[in-house]
Design an enzyme around this catalytic site. Structure first.
Site, short mmCIF file in Angstrom:
data_model
loop_
_atom_site.label_atom_id
_atom_site.label_comp_id
_atom_site.label_asym_id
_atom_site.label_seq_id
_atom_site.Cartn_x
_atom_site.Cartn_y
_atom_site.Cartn_z
N GLY A 13 0.80 -1.23 0.00
CA GLY A 13 0.00 0.00 0.00
C GLY A 13 0.82 1.27 0.00
O GLY A 13 0.40 2.26 0.56
N ILE A 43 5.10 -3.10 7.85
CA ILE A 43 6.13 -3.00 6.80
C ILE A 43 6.11 -1.56 6.28
O ILE A 43 5.12 -1.10 5.75
CB ILE A 43 5.84 -3.97 5.63
CG1 ILE A 43 5.79 -5.40 6.15
CG2 ILE A 43 6.87 -3.82 4.52
CD1 ILE A 43 5.30 -6.41 5.14
N LYS A 79 6.24 22.03 -9.52
CA LYS A 79 7.58 21.75 -10.02
C LYS A 79 7.66 22.09 -11.50
O LYS A 79 6.85 21.63 -12.30
CB LYS A 79 7.88 20.25 -9.80
CG LYS A 79 9.20 19.81 -10.39
CD LYS A 79 9.46 18.33 -10.16
CE LYS A 79 10.68 17.88 -10.92
NZ LYS A 79 10.88 16.43 -10.87
N LEU A 333 8.41 -0.33 -7.42
CA LEU A 333 9.74 -0.85 -7.10
C LEU A 333 9.82 -2.37 -7.28
O LEU A 333 10.91 -2.91 -7.48
CB LEU A 333 10.12 -0.47 -5.68
CG LEU A 333 10.11 1.05 -5.40
CD1 LEU A 333 10.43 1.32 -3.94
CD2 LEU A 333 11.10 1.76 -6.29
#
Lengths: 502, 460
Positions: A13, A43, A79, A333
């Site tokens: 999550g 985690i 940005k 990832l």
């Protein structure tokens, strides 16, 4: 015979997990199939993917995000690009700015004209023709407005935000759209005879079955790697940094509308301004620097007081050999990692989600669809990889072993060809679907000190005096446009100011 | 003074290459010399070019009216296919009113799945206009329509070549004729001079080789070609026609005064009498010319200063895809990179890689015609109804979609991005677009009117 997917489990999550779950929830509305997120508060998430690129707008549109609300909820700032400091050599600096550079003329990119005038010593610095760069330098920001041919009509921007708050915000939206959240840690992954994943058993003894599993479990890739043994392509010979130390610091000034990436002795340091704090990190290569030294460099270079203990992160740059394997798709990832130098992590999450909708499977999981999905993902990763390698490889720095390694390392053939071609002719060759535009390549190659020996011959078609006048006109329009823009801080104050946290 | 650019070849391809390059590079002091060699095979009498050809004429400053008049040209909005009882249209333009409309083609496929009477052509302005014999140039203030109404041209090859030769002569290109040409190489492997049959030795900067004949030792395969001329005037058809045969496809290109038929077979075992019989049945014509040729291969067209563009373009040349489109791509892409002018091996390498990608996308498109489900593109469409993303602009998105849905590929899976829309909502949305398209087409002039207006403008 179509066998509809009945249930999807998203494991993990963090930003990737909740971006995926929110998109699925919004699009499928829990009517097509059930969507469940399994995450464990035990985690932690990596949570440093705090900077984005303008393509994030596509994701925001997909889920119908209210931008000002999102900004407030995630302590976000705007940005307009990235400033690279000390990359070419110590003391150097350049912007990789979003949006246009100058104005194309006669079907030819502006930068060819600029290269011609620069060769004659008659061009101002590139930043003065680039609205985003100039706005970064002067800390100004506004969204595009209807202003005809003015550069104010086309302002490309992205966001810096708190990744933890972003995930939390998306979780709320996803749950409103029918996504179920289950707290728990996976202790066993059960597979069918054909190797497909059948279910996840959690520490509380419950078992959760699904037809399709989306692995957002981070670097470890609990499903894609630990269970399915998909394999990982290691790129650390090209992108050698393998550690990061992250720490938030107190805000000491108005937020800049850009990310700063400062090269250090064995890596680089990021600085991402948010509304409530500044995100900092030091990405480095453990072969050339110890953790203590990296931490010391980071802490020494903070603008304000550190707000937490520095947090170490380990990674291996590279990608999975397959992003989608059997009934498991790796997102974020779990699929690969290329470090945050160009803020591409969340973009790759979004690109994966977008492709998932194009290749949305049924329970037959046609291998040809999966193969094509993987081919497209590999293309995205490989092209971004080359762009990142460029930053390390094209440097004059020779002040450390790390930079000597990067400067002299062999690079992928295609990158090498791109560099040679740019050097020879000032041209950039790219395929239709590459993420970074020719302007991005131009800004970074030039900023890294690659000087083209030529430019497009058509740039010679304007008489010198005429071209000088035109360039001056463009520079003046950019100057006036930037003068019109409010400060970044006042734009935030007026539109999307967040409540105080610290 | 720059080193000369020397073009070798014959006919339209030579003239086209010379025009494109000379127009762009002569201002930089490149002398351009075209060496006309005898043609080993007769050029087809007519050709079809896509929207790139129109863009190219604009780039060269060749007035459309002039091309229409000199080359007996007609407009083409795409191709009308016929296979047994089914027919469909493959447009150059896009479906719907907005090229960027998300999931529009998916919505069409969803409708087709539910309503057997609906056809994709109802949602494509080019297809609808073509079916009614209509054609208009999009007004300058409607760039959206310009894209939807992207068009190409059908042309008489020899007349268009003559028009381009005149253009080249006006540009100051030097023309020489020779029966043969011999290449002399430098120690570095570059072509240093070209020796003509009269003994003249021409120094070479770049040699733009537009010849199409494969050398004997190259991997090539034989194809049988058939063509015929038909006097029937088809000005009510602003499109090519493509009919399925037992061996492949038969293409008809309408010109202002008659039309031309072309077909090609790659099966060397089929007997000529079989072809002639079937061609006569399909067209009513008995006079068919037959020839054979070697289809060359070329994956590295840029080799030092030798640009084997004719050979490369010929690898794709067939009745369903005119090699001239590929030749244009090769030239424009080369001009975009050209060299100021030091030779950069990396540039040539990347150029050749792009060419291989372009070639592979066109070959995929052609292969779809024969064996749709043997291609990755066809398989993906049959599963998901999506056109795989392409890395070059060789084939337009509308062409991929039009061809695959026309060939009968029906996606197994529905779009998830439309999952939250009911069938009724999708139908209503599509019907609105359909009505707008129908209104636009109703207001369009016929191709005959547009052609007449263009030709009158020229005479004034």
């Amino acid at each position: 015979m179509i066998e509809k997917i009945r249930k999807i489990i998203v494991l993990g999550g963090g930003s990737a997990g909740w971006m995926t779950a929110a998109a699925l929830g919004k699009v499928l509305k829990n009517q097509y199939c059930q969507i469940q997120v399994i995450e464990s508060e035990q985690i932690g998430t990596v949570g440093v993917g705090e900077a984005t690129i303008p393509q994030i707008m596509l994701y925001n549109e997909l889920i119908g995000l209210d931008e000002n609300d999102f900004m407030r909820r995630t302590q976000a700032t705007f940005k307009l690009g990235i400033q690279f400091v000390d990359w070419q050599k110590q003391g150097s600096s350049y912007f990789h700015a979003f949006g246009d550079v100058g104005k194309n003329m006669e079907g030819l990119q502006f930068y060819h004209y600029w290269l011609r005038m620069r060769a004659l010593g008659k061009a101002a610095p590139l930043d003065e023709y680039t609205l985003s760069s100039l706005a970064c330098l002067e800390q100004r920001f506004m969204r595009s407005m209807d202003a005809g041919n003015s550069p104010l009509s086309n302002i490309a921007y992205a966001f810096h935000f708190d990744a933890g708050l972003f995930a939390q915000y998306l979780r709320e939206l996803a749950e409103q759209w029918g996504v179920q959240r289950t707290e728990g840690e996976v202790v066993e992954v059960r597979q069918l005879d054909n190797g497909f994943i059948r279910s996840l058993r959690l520490a509380d003894g419950t078992e959760h079955e699904a037809d399709f599993f989306i692995d957002c479990s981070g670097f470890r890739g609990l499903l894609i790697e630990q269970t399915l043994k998909t394999g990982y392509e290691d790129w650390s010979h090209w992108l050698p940094c393998d550690r990061a130390i992250a720490v938030p610091s107190a805000t000491t000034s108005e937020p800049w509308p850009f990310t700063r990436a400062t090269a250090q002795r064995a890596g680089w340091q990021w600085r991402i301004p948010l509304q409530h704090r500044v995100g900092n990190g030091h990405v480095y290569c453990s072969r050339f620097m110890s953790e203590d030294e990296a931490t010391a460099i980071l802490l020494k270079n903070l603008d304000g007081e550190a707000l937490a203990e520095p947090r170490p992160i380990r990674f291996v740059t590279g990608k999975r050999k397959q992003f989608w394997n059997k009934n498991c798709l790796a997102v974020g990832l779990a699929g690969g990692f290329m470090e945050p130098l160009e803020s591409t992590s969340l973009h790759l999450v979004q690109a994966t989600i977008s492709k998932l909708f194009s290749f949305f499977p049924d329970r037959n999981f046609a291998q040809s669809d999966i193969d094509e999905f993987n081919r497209q993902m590999h293309f995205d990763y490989d092209k971004i990889r080359d762009f990142l390698i460029l930053h390390y490889h094209a440097t004059e720095r020779n002040d450390s072993e790390f930079w000597n390694y990067c400067r002299t390392m062999p690079v992928p053939d295609e990158l090498s060809q791109k560099i040679q071609q740019f050097k020879a002719n000032g041209r950039i060759f790219r395929f239709n679907n590459e993420m970074f535009s020719d302007l991005s390549w131009f800004e970074v190659m030039l900023g890294q000190g690659i000087t083209p020996q030529g430019y497009h011959p058509m740039a010679d078609l304007f008489p010198e005096a005429e071209l000088a006048k035109r360039l001056e006109g463009i520079r003046s329009v950019v100057r006036k446009s930037v003068d019109y823009m409010p400060s970044h801080q006042s734009f935030i104050d007026q539109n999307c100011k967040a409540g105080k946290i610290y | 003074m720059q080193q000369p650019l020397v073009f070798i070849g014959h006919g339209l391809w030579l003239q086209m290459a010379t025009a494109i390059v000379a127009k762009h590079l002569q201002p930089f002091g490149y002398p351009c010399i075209a060496i006309e060699l005898p043609a080993k095979a007769k050029e087809p009498a007519a050709m079809a070019g896509g929207p790139e050809l129109v863009t190219l004429c604009q780039m060269l400053g060749l007035p459309l009216q002039l091309v229409l008049a000199r080359a007996q040209a007609t407009f083409s909005l795409g191709s009308q296919y016929q296979s047994g009882d089914s027919s469909w249209f493959v447009p150059f333009g896009h479906y719907g009113l907005n090229a960027a409309a998300a999931e529009f083609e998916q919505a069409i496929l969803q409708l087709l799945r539910l309503d057997a009477n609906s056809k994709a052509e109802q949602f494509c302005i080019a297809a609808l206009a073509a079916s009614q014999g209509k054609f208009a140039l999009a007004p300058a203030n409607r760039p959206d329509l310009a894209e939807a109404l992207s068009y190409g041209l059908h042309l008489q090859t020899a007349e268009f070549a003559a028009c381009l030769k005149h253009y080249n002569q006006q540009l100051g290109v030097t023309f020489l004729s020779s029966q043969t040409v011999e290449m002399k190489y430098s120690a570095e492997g570059q072509i240093s001079t070209l020796q003509l049959d009269n003994g003249t030795a021409l120094p070479v900067g770049y040699c733009l080789d537009c010849r199409t004949e494969p050398a004997a030792d190259e991997a090539s395969h034989t194809v049988q070609l058939f063509c015929a001329q038909d006097t029937t005037v088809l000005l009510q058809q602003p499109h090519s026609s493509v009919l399925q045969t037992s061996w492949g496809w038969l293409v008809r290109l309408p010109l202002q005064q008659g039309s031309h038929w072309f077909s090609q077979c790659t099966d060397p075992t089929l007997e000529l009498s079989h072809f002639r019989q079937e061609l006569q049945q399909l067209t009513g014509l008995s006079e068919w010319q037959h020839s054979t040729r070697q289809q060359p291969t070329e994956s590295q067209p840029w080799q030092l200063n030798h640009l084997r563009f004719g050979q490369a373009a010929a690898t794709l040349d067939c009745p369903l895809y005119n090699g001239l489109n590929a030749l244009q791509y090769l030239l424009i892409r080369w001009l975009d990179l050209l060299p100021n002018q030091s030779y950069c091996p990396a540039t040539a390498l990347m150029y050749n890689q792009h060419w291989q990608q372009f070639q592979s996308e066109v070959q995929d498109f052609l292969w779809l015609h024969q064996h749709p489900l043997a291609t990755k593109t066809g398989q993906a469409f049959a599963r998901l109804g999506r056109v795989l993303s392409t890395e070059t602009d060789a084939i337009k998105a509308g062409q991929w979609f039009g061809l695959m849905q026309g060939l009968g590929l029906k996606p197994e899976l529905r779009s998830m991005l439309l999952a939250h829309r009911t069938d009724t909502e999708i139908h209503q949305g599509l019907r609105q677009v359909q009505q707008q398209i129908a209104r636009l087409v109703t207001a369009m002039p016929s191709q005959i009117d547009t052609l007449n207006r263009c030709l009158q403008q020229l005479s004034h």
